[in-house]
Write a protein that holds these residues in place. Structure first.
Motif: not given
Length: 481
Positions: A55, A68, A468
């Motif tokens: 990220r 990301f 994520d």
């Protein structure tokens, strides 16, 4: 320029209008090659060309600040990111309480501020140096990616402190910024400034303990500096705290997953006694008593980072409006502390007793107490895993007098329960409380890398969810072969 968003058009991404601050931009561009040399020499070893799913901050808006994507670590966009400026912010404590926050360094507090910024800055590259070999023994690509995320963000936190030094402290600041790249963790001639940052991080359990306990000290220090009357420091630390949360998440969930796997293995093997170390280790997992020993080590090392319980330096920094308390603005008192007291644990006639000290000089003790309370929350989660598995075993924080090198309990020996003992008893019993070389050898024997997507070493459980929200077999790191 929108302070929320970050300008990525320059070599040094920033939200502080660097393009209009030619002198500082030039100084930072001059520092940049040395930083890249340091990263190449002391950053993660063996993975510099791997694509890592990292990220990167593109904004400082708490509602959405990071994206990301795959990036090679040397190409990561380290930048200067300050939280948005609060309009009409005032100094929230000390002799300047209620006065407008400073946008420039007050001359009389220059040396004190510089030292605080240098100490904070020194911890950031130190932890990267301590962790540089861990990639070679990562238990999964998920964990490998988390290690590298922590590393690049520690690098960015170094940039954050270097920006303050370069912009606000002139030649002294430039010299200090260079020194931050010269020191090395554990180096005999030029060590890092704080003891815990010169220790080795030999294995992944140590890494999880470090990110849980030592990064949590970082959280407490950043919270205190985020209260500072020097507004650029406050804003810098406020955004650093946003990133720091992930580092402690890595530690807390890492230890949870180690505990979970150990309990599952014991249950499957029909082992009812978690202290039957030989039987548990034969399963290829880390026994709970050894996890407790690692916890004892990292917690006690982290307590030393708070300095002496009673400190005139801390009092001076508070009075000056330079460094406040944890969540200063939420505390209900006069924020000056001239007549207040605070209980401090001290050694009195061979016994550990609480003594009321002036609150001003007991600020380190108060911050350490806040830290201990914060540490205890994770312990509850780990112990819940153990009790749900049906085992009568509790991980506990050792007494504050245990294994201390700084402060009131330096130079004495105490058990994890806080019982004072003599040197001979300590030498005889310390291997039951702190990791021995045999413990280290056993843990090292488990540290074989797992590099296929979705695979995990047998001593640790997979996470509940991916980073994520990626699936379990996501390729977090594309390793160069």
């Amino acid at each position: 320029m929108n302070i929320m968003n970050v300008d990525y058009t320059t070599k040094i991404p920033n939200n502080v209008n660097l393009s209009e601050d030619r002198q500082v931009l030039k100084a930072l561009e001059g520092w940049h090659p040395g930083y890249m040399d340091w990263w190449s020499d002391m950053g993660p070893e063996g993975f510099q060309q791997s694509l890592v799913y990292l990220r990167t901050a593109y904004s400082v808006d708490p509602r959405g600040w990071a994206k990301f994507d795959y990036v090679r670590m040397p190409e990561y966009r380290w930048g200067i990111l300050l939280a948005p400026q609060e309009e009409n912010r005032v100094i929230p404590f000390g002799e300047h309480y209620g006065e407008p926050a400073w946008q420039e360094v007050p001359g009389e507090h220059r040396a004190m501020l510089r030292r605080l910024i240098v100490i904070q800055g020194d911890t950031e590259p130190a932890s990267v140096e301590q962790q540089r070999h861990l990639g070679k023994t990562a238990p999964s690509l998920y964990d490998l990616r988390n290690l590298f995320q922590v590393n690049v963000e520690e690098g960015r936190h170094l940039w954050a402190m270097v920006y303050l030094l370069q912009k606000y402290f002139g030649r002294d600041g430039r010299e200090e910024a260079d020194e931050l790249l010269r020191r090395r963790s554990g180096d005999a001639d030029s060590p890092r400034m704080l003891g815990a940052f010169n220790e080795k991080t030999p294995d992944w359990l140590s890494f999880f303990m470090f990110t849980y306990f030592t990064d949590r000290d970082g959280k407490m220090q950043l919270h205190s500096l985020a209260q500072s009357g020097f507004d650029p420091l406050s804003r810098t630390c406020r955004f650093m705290l946003t990133e720091e949360a992930h580092h402690m998440f890595v530690g807390e969930t890492g230890i949870s997953r180690v505990v979970q796997r150990t309990c599952e293995a014991m249950k499957d093997a029909g082992i009812s006694d978690p202290s039957d170390i030989a039987k548990v280790r034969a399963l290829g997992v880390i026994d709970l008593p050894t996890i407790q020993k690692k916890l004892n080590l990292h917690y006690s090392l982290s307590l030393d980072l708070f300095g002496s319980e009673v400190s005139t330096n801390a009092a001076n920094a508070f009075n000056a409006g330079v460094k406040g308390r944890y969540r200063e603005t939420q505390i209900e008192d006069d924020h000056r502390l001239q007549n207040s007291t605070y209980p401090v644990l001290k050694l009195v006639n061979g016994q550990i007793k609480r003594v009321d000290e002036p609150a001003l000089t007991a600020l380190n003790m108060r911050l350490r107490d806040d830290y201990t309370q914060d540490c205890a929350k994770g312990m509850l989660r780990w112990n819940k895993i153990i009790s749900l598995a049906g085992y009568d075993f509790k991980l506990t924080l050792p007494n504050v007098a245990f294994h201390r090198q700084i402060g009131e309990f330096k130079g004495i020996h105490a058990t994890p329960d806080g019982v004072l003992i003599d040197d001979a008893s300590w030498d005889k019993r310390k291997s039951g409380w702190l990791p021995s070389s045999d413990d280290g050898d056993f843990i090292a024997s488990l540290m074989t890398p797992v590099t296929e997507p979705g695979g995990f070493a047998p001593w640790i459980s997979p996470p509940k969810v991916g980073i994520d929200n990626k699936p379990g077999d996501f390729e977090y790191v594309k390793i160069e072969t």
